[in-house]
Design an enzyme around this catalytic site. Structure first.
Site, PDB file in Angstrom:
ATOM      1  N   HIS A 204       0.840  -1.207   0.000  1.00 54.12           N
ATOM      2  CA  HIS A 204       0.000   0.000   0.000  1.00 54.12           C
ATOM      3  C   HIS A 204       0.876   1.258   0.000  1.00 54.12           C
ATOM      4  O   HIS A 204       0.975   1.985   0.990  1.00 54.12           O
ATOM      5  CB  HIS A 204      -1.051   0.019   1.108  1.00 54.12           C
ATOM      6  CG  HIS A 204      -0.661  -0.488   2.456  1.00 54.12           C
ATOM      7  ND1 HIS A 204       0.427  -0.022   3.154  1.00 54.12           N
ATOM      8  CD2 HIS A 204      -1.243  -1.410   3.257  1.00 54.12           C
ATOM      9  CE1 HIS A 204       0.511  -0.633   4.312  1.00 54.12           C
ATOM     10  NE2 HIS A 204      -0.495  -1.485   4.399  1.00 54.12           N
ATOM     11  N   ASP A 259      -7.031  -3.837  -0.243  1.00 54.59           N
ATOM     12  CA  ASP A 259      -6.775  -3.864   1.205  1.00 54.59           C
ATOM     13  C   ASP A 259      -8.119  -3.894   1.934  1.00 54.59           C
ATOM     14  O   ASP A 259      -8.303  -3.263   2.973  1.00 54.59           O
ATOM     15  CB  ASP A 259      -5.949  -2.654   1.636  1.00 54.59           C
ATOM     16  CG  ASP A 259      -5.347  -2.808   3.034  1.00 54.59           C
ATOM     17  OD1 ASP A 259      -5.464  -3.911   3.620  1.00 54.59           O
ATOM     18  OD2 ASP A 259      -4.776  -1.831   3.545  1.00 54.59           O
ATOM     19  N   LEU A 292      -7.051   5.076   9.601  1.00 59.39           N
ATOM     20  CA  LEU A 292      -7.568   4.258   8.507  1.00 59.39           C
ATOM     21  C   LEU A 292      -7.189   2.807   8.750  1.00 59.39           C
ATOM     22  O   LEU A 292      -6.047   2.499   9.096  1.00 59.39           O
ATOM     23  CB  LEU A 292      -7.000   4.733   7.166  1.00 59.39           C
ATOM     24  CG  LEU A 292      -7.655   5.970   6.546  1.00 59.39           C
ATOM     25  CD1 LEU A 292      -6.836   6.439   5.348  1.00 59.39           C
ATOM     26  CD2 LEU A 292      -9.079   5.681   6.124  1.00 59.39           C
ATOM     27  N   GLY A 294      -7.605  -0.421   6.624  1.00 58.15           N
ATOM     28  CA  GLY A 294      -8.059  -1.111   5.432  1.00 58.15           C
ATOM     29  C   GLY A 294      -9.114  -0.282   4.728  1.00 58.15           C
ATOM     30  O   GLY A 294      -9.244   0.927   4.945  1.00 58.15           O
TER      31      GLY A 294
END
Length: 370
Positions: A204, A259, A292, A294
């Site tokens: 990510h 994700d 945050l 996922g």
């Protein structure tokens, strides 16, 4: 048989695509610009290498949860995925790996194919957990080999700056396991060195890693300057569109992941992410402190987001299908060609999902084919 604008490795063709016994047996037609007609767009099925959950189910629950998440994501065009674990105590990781392996021996027929495991942690920096639970630690080769004996681990996310991790990267690479750098406080120099030892991607991108500064380029700088592959969450919440555009210019094979959590495909409310409770609201998933945790992204929306940023449909498709397949070393997946698995998504001209096929089988709950 399907008829429409088919995205082949040689470009768009208007014609027929046929399959038999789960594999494409024939496709072809005339070259076409799909913008000139209203026939369906037929693309390779999406491949998501970072999936924590969906449909209310979390990977770390194991068992029936794996079928639920695989069925859920298939409804949104994902035809293959990696079941992604969370940082957890060793006994918990070993348990879920055993349950993933059991599922792989008898998978659901009308669901996305689970290609193996993405082990995200526990070999990450405790100072850059993001939404990972506080069980981070350095990894040892013997421990990782024991985990690999429990299930087919295809991808490992780790922090390269932790003690012994350059040797671990070399060992995993020699075993044919992909290594991504993530949840890291590592420097630019440590990122570059990790790539030299065999790491081949970034988890990510931009999130849970040292950022880019012009005098301290950080892990993001190492990715932008040197990476061939990296994953990115294009939900337009985790990463600003301007940063996505910068990454697209710098990293040749940047590919999309969701994700996604158990909240994907579900209404607002509270869900599990490993041992933690997360809340879905306002289009995102967060811990109680606002971090945050996922996403709720599905791959069909990722495709539309990338096209909205200016990519052509073919370019966006590559970043959801061909590039992740190539990253895992799966040359017959992620593209439409004779002999390849009949993993297909069918879209209307507005890029709304119309149908999904996994190895030629229509997915229950996906929109009917027009």
């Amino acid at each position: 048989m399907l008829y429409g604008n088919i995205l082949t490795p040689d470009g768009w063709q208007l014609g027929e695509l046929r399959w038999q016994a789960g594999r494409i047996s024939r496709l072809g037609g005339e070259p076409v610009d799909p913008a000139t007609n209203d026939h369906p767009r037929i693309l390779p099925g999406f491949i998501d290498l970072h999936v924590h959950g969906g449909g209310g189910a979390d990977t770390m629950e194991g068992g029936a949860a794996l079928e639920t998440l695989a069925r859920t994501h298939a409804r949104f065009g994902t035809t293959s995925l990696l079941a992604t674990t969370m940082t957890a105590p060793d006994a918990e990781i070993r348990r879920v790996l055993g349950e993933i392996d059991a599922y792989l021996r008898a998978p659901a027929a009308d669901a996305a194919r689970v290609l193996g495991v993405h082990l995200e942690g526990p070999y990450i920096n405790p100072g850059k957990l993001g939404a990972q639970p506080a069980h981070a630690r350095s990894g040892a080769i013997e421990e990782v080999d024991a985990l690999c004996a429990l299930a087919p681990i295809r991808l490992v996310t780790l922090a390269p700056e932790l003690s012994g991790h350059f040797a671990l990267i070399r060992h995993l690479t020699a075993r044919g396991i992909r290594v991504q750098l993530g949840h890291t406080l590592g420097s630019y120099e440590e990122g570059v060195e990790a790539l030299e030892h065999g790491a081949c991607g970034f988890t990510h991108l931009f999130n849970a890693m040292t950022g880019l500064h012009h005098r301290k380029p950080g892990m993001v700088g190492a990715a932008l300057a040197h990476a061939d592959y990296a994953e990115l969450i294009p939900d337009l919440l985790h990463v600003h569109p301007g940063a996505i555009r910068a990454a697209l210019r710098c990293i040749p094979h940047l590919y999309a992941v969701t994700d996604s959590t158990a909240a994907a495909g579900m209404p607002d409310g509270d869900y599990c992410l490993g041992e933690q409770t997360v809340t879905k609201c306002l289009g995102g998933v967060r811990l109680a402190d606002g971090t945050l945790a996922g996403s709720t992204l599905t791959m069909d929306q990722a495709l539309r987001n990338l096209v909205g940023l200016g990519l052509t449909l073919a370019e966006a498709s590559d970043r959801l299908s061909r590039f992740p397949a190539d990253f895992l070393g799966l040359p017959e997946r992620g593209r439409l060609a004779e002999g390849a698995p009949a993993d297909l998504v069918v879209l209307d001209p507005r890029l709304n999902l119309q149908a999904v096929f996994v190895e030629g089988r229509a997915i229950e709950g996906a929109p009917p084919c027009p």
